[in-house]
Design a protein around this motif. Structure first.
Motif, mmCIF file in Angstrom:
data_model
loop_
_atom_site.group_PDB
_atom_site.id
_atom_site.type_symbol
_atom_site.label_atom_id
_atom_site.label_comp_id
_atom_site.label_asym_id
_atom_site.label_seq_id
_atom_site.Cartn_x
_atom_site.Cartn_y
_atom_site.Cartn_z
ATOM 1 N N ARG A 1 0.828 -1.208 0.000
ATOM 2 C CA ARG A 1 0.000 0.000 0.000
ATOM 3 C C ARG A 1 0.858 1.253 0.000
ATOM 4 O O ARG A 1 0.572 2.232 -0.706
ATOM 5 C CB ARG A 1 -0.930 -0.002 1.222
ATOM 6 C CG ARG A 1 -1.981 -1.107 1.192
ATOM 7 C CD ARG A 1 -2.659 -1.241 2.546
ATOM 8 N NE ARG A 1 -3.354 -0.035 2.919
ATOM 9 C CZ ARG A 1 -3.677 0.284 4.171
ATOM 10 N NH1 ARG A 1 -3.337 -0.523 5.168
ATOM 11 N NH2 ARG A 1 -4.325 1.390 4.431
ATOM 12 N N GLU A 2 1.926 1.244 0.796
ATOM 13 C CA GLU A 2 2.803 2.407 0.858
ATOM 14 C C GLU A 2 3.511 2.620 -0.480
ATOM 15 O O GLU A 2 3.673 3.749 -0.935
ATOM 16 C CB GLU A 2 3.827 2.233 1.982
ATOM 17 C CG GLU A 2 4.629 3.481 2.305
ATOM 18 C CD GLU A 2 3.818 4.547 3.018
ATOM 19 O OE1 GLU A 2 4.397 5.603 3.321
ATOM 20 O OE2 GLU A 2 2.606 4.358 3.267
ATOM 21 N N PHE A 3 3.917 1.539 -1.119
ATOM 22 C CA PHE A 3 4.566 1.656 -2.420
ATOM 23 C C PHE A 3 3.616 2.264 -3.450
ATOM 24 O O PHE A 3 3.992 3.174 -4.207
ATOM 25 C CB PHE A 3 5.044 0.279 -2.892
ATOM 26 C CG PHE A 3 5.634 0.281 -4.269
ATOM 27 C CD1 PHE A 3 6.924 0.741 -4.478
ATOM 28 C CD2 PHE A 3 4.898 -0.171 -5.355
ATOM 29 C CE1 PHE A 3 7.471 0.759 -5.754
ATOM 30 C CE2 PHE A 3 5.438 -0.154 -6.631
ATOM 31 C CZ PHE A 3 6.730 0.311 -6.829
ATOM 32 N N LEU A 4 2.393 1.785 -3.500
ATOM 33 C CA LEU A 4 1.421 2.330 -4.448
ATOM 34 C C LEU A 4 1.114 3.792 -4.136
ATOM 35 O O LEU A 4 1.057 4.639 -5.048
ATOM 36 C CB LEU A 4 0.137 1.503 -4.422
ATOM 37 C CG LEU A 4 0.231 0.081 -4.973
ATOM 38 C CD1 LEU A 4 -1.052 -0.687 -4.674
ATOM 39 C CD2 LEU A 4 0.510 0.098 -6.476
ATOM 40 N N ALA A 5 0.917 4.106 -2.864
ATOM 41 C CA ALA A 5 0.578 5.476 -2.479
ATOM 42 C C ALA A 5 1.705 6.436 -2.820
ATOM 43 O O ALA A 5 1.475 7.529 -3.359
ATOM 44 C CB ALA A 5 0.256 5.537 -0.987
ATOM 45 N N ARG A 6 2.931 6.063 -2.508
ATOM 46 C CA ARG A 6 4.062 6.960 -2.759
ATOM 47 C C ARG A 6 4.335 7.134 -4.241
ATOM 48 O O ARG A 6 4.877 8.162 -4.665
ATOM 49 C CB ARG A 6 5.303 6.450 -2.044
ATOM 50 C CG ARG A 6 5.222 6.560 -0.531
ATOM 51 C CD ARG A 6 6.544 6.254 0.111
ATOM 52 N NE ARG A 6 7.582 7.191 -0.346
ATOM 53 C CZ ARG A 6 8.881 6.996 -0.169
ATOM 54 N NH1 ARG A 6 9.310 5.900 0.424
ATOM 55 N NH2 ARG A 6 9.751 7.883 -0.613
ATOM 56 N N ASN A 7 3.955 6.146 -5.059
ATOM 57 C CA ASN A 7 4.127 6.262 -6.504
ATOM 58 C C ASN A 7 2.877 6.798 -7.194
ATOM 59 O O ASN A 7 2.785 6.777 -8.417
ATOM 60 C CB ASN A 7 4.519 4.916 -7.102
ATOM 61 C CG ASN A 7 5.987 4.613 -6.894
ATOM 62 O OD1 ASN A 7 6.850 5.201 -7.556
ATOM 63 N ND2 ASN A 7 6.296 3.726 -5.957
ATOM 64 N N LEU A 8 1.911 7.272 -6.380
ATOM 65 C CA LEU A 8 0.701 7.936 -6.883
ATOM 66 C C LEU A 8 -0.118 7.027 -7.794
ATOM 67 O O LEU A 8 -0.726 7.469 -8.757
ATOM 68 C CB LEU A 8 1.061 9.243 -7.610
ATOM 69 C CG LEU A 8 1.927 10.238 -6.828
ATOM 70 C CD1 LEU A 8 2.235 11.460 -7.677
ATOM 71 C CD2 LEU A 8 1.237 10.653 -5.541
ATOM 72 N N VAL A 9 -0.117 5.726 -7.468
ATOM 73 C CA VAL A 9 -0.936 4.765 -8.205
ATOM 74 C C VAL A 9 -2.253 4.585 -7.443
ATOM 75 O O VAL A 9 -2.241 4.103 -6.303
ATOM 76 C CB VAL A 9 -0.222 3.408 -8.339
ATOM 77 C CG1 VAL A 9 -1.120 2.404 -9.066
ATOM 78 C CG2 VAL A 9 1.106 3.572 -9.072
ATOM 79 N N PRO A 10 -3.383 4.974 -8.020
ATOM 80 C CA PRO A 10 -4.660 4.810 -7.308
ATOM 81 C C PRO A 10 -4.953 3.333 -7.020
ATOM 82 O O PRO A 10 -4.712 2.470 -7.864
ATOM 83 C CB PRO A 10 -5.699 5.390 -8.278
ATOM 84 C CG PRO A 10 -4.918 6.237 -9.227
ATOM 85 C CD PRO A 10 -3.570 5.588 -9.341
ATOM 86 N N TYR A 11 -5.446 3.075 -5.835
ATOM 87 C CA TYR A 11 -5.837 1.709 -5.483
ATOM 88 C C TYR A 11 -6.950 1.784 -4.451
ATOM 89 O O TYR A 11 -7.163 2.802 -3.811
ATOM 90 C CB TYR A 11 -4.646 0.911 -4.926
ATOM 91 C CG TYR A 11 -4.217 1.332 -3.533
ATOM 92 C CD1 TYR A 11 -4.724 0.690 -2.406
ATOM 93 C CD2 TYR A 11 -3.326 2.375 -3.352
ATOM 94 C CE1 TYR A 11 -4.344 1.072 -1.126
ATOM 95 C CE2 TYR A 11 -2.937 2.774 -2.085
ATOM 96 C CZ TYR A 11 -3.447 2.116 -0.974
ATOM 97 O OH TYR A 11 -3.080 2.510 0.280
ATOM 98 N N ARG A 12 -7.670 0.684 -4.314
ATOM 99 C CA ARG A 12 -8.704 0.606 -3.280
ATOM 100 C C ARG A 12 -8.326 -0.491 -2.308
ATOM 101 O O ARG A 12 -8.055 -1.627 -2.710
ATOM 102 C CB ARG A 12 -10.080 0.353 -3.891
ATOM 103 C CG ARG A 12 -11.207 0.404 -2.866
ATOM 104 C CD ARG A 12 -12.543 0.742 -3.536
ATOM 105 N NE ARG A 12 -12.958 -0.276 -4.469
ATOM 106 C CZ ARG A 12 -13.694 -1.344 -4.148
ATOM 107 N NH1 ARG A 12 -14.052 -1.537 -2.890
ATOM 108 N NH2 ARG A 12 -14.051 -2.209 -5.069
ATOM 109 N N TRP A 13 -8.310 -0.154 -1.035
ATOM 110 C CA TRP A 13 -7.919 -1.085 0.024
ATOM 111 C C TRP A 13 -9.146 -1.828 0.521
ATOM 112 O O TRP A 13 -10.175 -1.234 0.844
ATOM 113 C CB TRP A 13 -7.250 -0.314 1.151
ATOM 114 C CG TRP A 13 -7.077 -1.070 2.440
ATOM 115 C CD1 TRP A 13 -7.645 -0.765 3.646
ATOM 116 C CD2 TRP A 13 -6.266 -2.227 2.669
ATOM 117 N NE1 TRP A 13 -7.241 -1.664 4.605
ATOM 118 C CE2 TRP A 13 -6.400 -2.580 4.033
ATOM 119 C CE3 TRP A 13 -5.451 -3.008 1.849
ATOM 120 C CZ2 TRP A 13 -5.732 -3.669 4.597
ATOM 121 C CZ3 TRP A 13 -4.794 -4.099 2.406
ATOM 122 C CH2 TRP A 13 -4.929 -4.411 3.767
ATOM 123 N N ILE A 14 -9.052 -3.158 0.574
ATOM 124 C CA ILE A 14 -10.134 -3.997 1.077
ATOM 125 C C ILE A 14 -9.583 -4.790 2.253
ATOM 126 O O ILE A 14 -8.729 -5.675 2.079
ATOM 127 C CB ILE A 14 -10.665 -4.937 -0.024
ATOM 128 C CG1 ILE A 14 -11.213 -4.099 -1.190
ATOM 129 C CG2 ILE A 14 -11.738 -5.861 0.539
ATOM 130 C CD1 ILE A 14 -11.605 -4.925 -2.398
#
Length: 555
Positions: free
Chosen positions: A160-173
């Protein structure tokens, strides 16, 4: 189908209101719906109806001087209805003080002095910038990556931190709390999987992936396009991004290599308010996004999730070795790997990292701490920015400080802001002695540094922002460093006793290390200012030194 997000324009002068609504509709009507209101009270009524109708307001463009309710009063009232909308104030020259007050009180994003003609030059660029920022935080209806896992999993946190820091949108479930998790697990093969699971729009599923696998699937990695570059920049923090921008814009074939995410440590900052040219401040993620786009615009290439493990200097060509065995070459290299936060050396910290103990602001955890009790260790600007950011969601934020005050290491504006935030407590002369918990952080043991007294209290999350450890272990042997690991450059190469390793008759250039053609910039360099602005300046200065080197060697 979802309706377009709304831009609200407000002015009591009918002609002005018609003109600005016309201009805004002309420039942005394809993607946004423009609504007009002729008074502050009318605008507030409209906003209340929009809130009830579950509409989305992206931007409010409001005149300051209106009878009955000023623009500042309207924006103050509107903030509780649409707190995430961008806010801009239309002012006269005499209203500058009101605009500054609005920046401090309602987080005004911009103010525009009338008249705004021609709009293509004086209005549209400002609106473009604000709406781009808003869209970065509010992507269209989500059709992207879904991450399924446990909140207290180190592996889930890392992805999650990797996606967030690289500005890749994702949805956490969350497997423990989200109702749709069981059905998704059934459709993807059941609960007997290694988490986290990443579900992609094309139907692909990654099970407990590495960051390299995620980057590959999300098209982040990039690749080296040529065997020999004019400039390779190692590290994509503010210094590295600045070096890439200034190198590529001057025609150097530039490659930037980053092991984690663009923005570096600064990219985790929730709000940078003292960076020149941004009176309302901007987040570290925004700065990284803008700088990355700017570097790409000038032709810089990016190689992400690859780590440089060695630099081998030769006359005219420098070898750069990656951890995957790839060998790259360049005429010049800028080392801008920055620093890491120092690890918390207390019992339980390593075991609970990613399970309630986090390093940096951990942007992926913002939503998780809503309504919870947050502790934060640190006394520098990054800690102050993080505390203010978490205070907007958490029930209480406690800053733990070893010293007797914050002013010695934190900017004055942050100290004032923290003092004015009711749910932030600063606890002085306090250190973390131990962190405890079975599967996640449950409590922390604190020590009074004055008398040694120990206290234990419950804790949901502990964010650690202490110290600065340079990312230079990989430079062992070749490039001279001081005893703490910071890179020597320019005059310090000889003054610090490393002159014996300097091979040329000339002195090193300003940002040059003891290896000719290899330069250092930003926090990794001995004597750097440890501020975003100075890091950006050093990145640009390093490229000036590169040009000196190229001229001297005939490149």
């Amino acid at each position: 189908m979802a309706t377009k997000p709304i831009i609200l324009t407000v002015d009591d002068d009918t002609q002005v209101l018609q003109a600005i609504a016309r201009d805004v509709r002309h420039g942005f009507g394809e993607h946004f719906r423009v609504i007009r209101a002729e008074s502050g009270q009318r605008a507030l009524d409209v906003l209340e109806r929009l809130r009830v109708a579950d509409e989305t307001v992206a931007l409010m463009l409001v005149d300051q001087r209106m009878p009955g309710m000023s623009g500042l009063e309207l924006l103050t009232a509107a903030r509780r209805l649409f707190p995430e909308a961008k806010r801009a104030l239309l002012t006269a020259y005499a209203d500058t003080d009101a605009a500054i007050t609005a920046i401090n009180e309602v987080r005004l994003d911009h103010y525009l002095v009338k008249p705004w003609d021609p709009p293509e030059q004086r209005l549209f660029p400002m609106l473009d910038e604000m709406l781009d920022d808003w869209l970065a935080d509010h992507p269209p209806e989500y059709r992207g990556i879904r991450v399924i896992g446990h909140r207290w999993s180190q592996e889930s946190h890392a992805v999650r931190e990797f996606l967030a820091r690289n500005l890749v949108p994702y949805r956490w479930i969350d497997l423990d709390s989200d109702a749709e998790a069981p059905e998704l697990l059934r459709l993807t093969g059941g609960a007997d999987r290694d988490f986290p699971l990443l579900l992609f729009p094309d139907g692909a599923v990654l099970e407990r992936p590495t960051t390299q696998e995620v980057a590959e699937k999300a098209s982040l990695r990039g690749r080296a396009e040529v065997p020999l570059y004019d400039l390779i920049v190692v590290g994509a923090g503010p210094a590295g991004l600045a070096a890439a921008v200034y190198g590529a814009s001057e025609g150097l074939r530039t490659l930037i290599i980053e092991r984690d995410a663009a923005g570096g440590q600064a990219g985790q900052s929730s709000r940078i308010e003292n960076y020149l040219g941004f009176p309302s401040g901007l987040s570290g993620a925004d700065l990284a996004r803008r700088a990355t786009a700017q570097a790409r615009r000038f032709g810089a290439e990016f190689l992400l999730t690859d780590e440089v493990v060695a630099i081998d200097g030769h006359a005219g060509v420098i070898g750069v070795s990656l951890g995957n065995g790839t060998e790259l070459r360049a005429h010049s290299v800028v080392v801008a790997t920055g620093v890491d936060y120092r690890r918390l050396d207390v019992p339980g910290a390593d075991r609970l990292t990613g399970r309630g103990v986090y390093y940096g602001a951990a942007v992926s955890e913002t939503s998780s701490v809503r309504g919870e009790v947050v502790h934060l260790v640190g006394a520098a600007n990054s800690a102050g920015q993080a505390a203010l950011h978490f205070a907007a969601a958490a029930e209480r934020v406690t800053i733990l400080v070893r010293g007797a005050d914050l002013s010695a290491s934190m900017s004055h504006y942050l100290v004032q802001r923290i003092a004015a935030t009711p749910n932030i407590e600063v606890r002085y002369s306090t250190a973390v002695e131990e962190v405890r918990g079975r599967d996640r952080l449950e409590e922390i043991v604190l020590r009074d540094t004055a008398d040694g007294h120990l206290t234990t209290e419950p804790a949901n999350a502990l964010f650690v922002l202490i110290g600065a450890v340079p990312r230079t272990d990989w430079l062992d042997g070749g490039i001279a460093r001081d005893d703490r690991g910071f890179v020597l450059s320019g005059p310090t190469v000889r003054r610090a006793g490393a002159g014996r390793s300097w091979p040329l008759e000339r002195d090193p250039y300003l940002m040059e290390t003891n290896v000719p053609g290899v330069f250092a910039a930003g926090d990794v360099r001995l004597g750097s200012g440890k501020r975003v602005a100075t890091a950006v300046g050093e990145g640009a200065t390093a490229v000036m030194s590169v040009w000196q080197y190229r001229a001297g060697t005939g490149l």
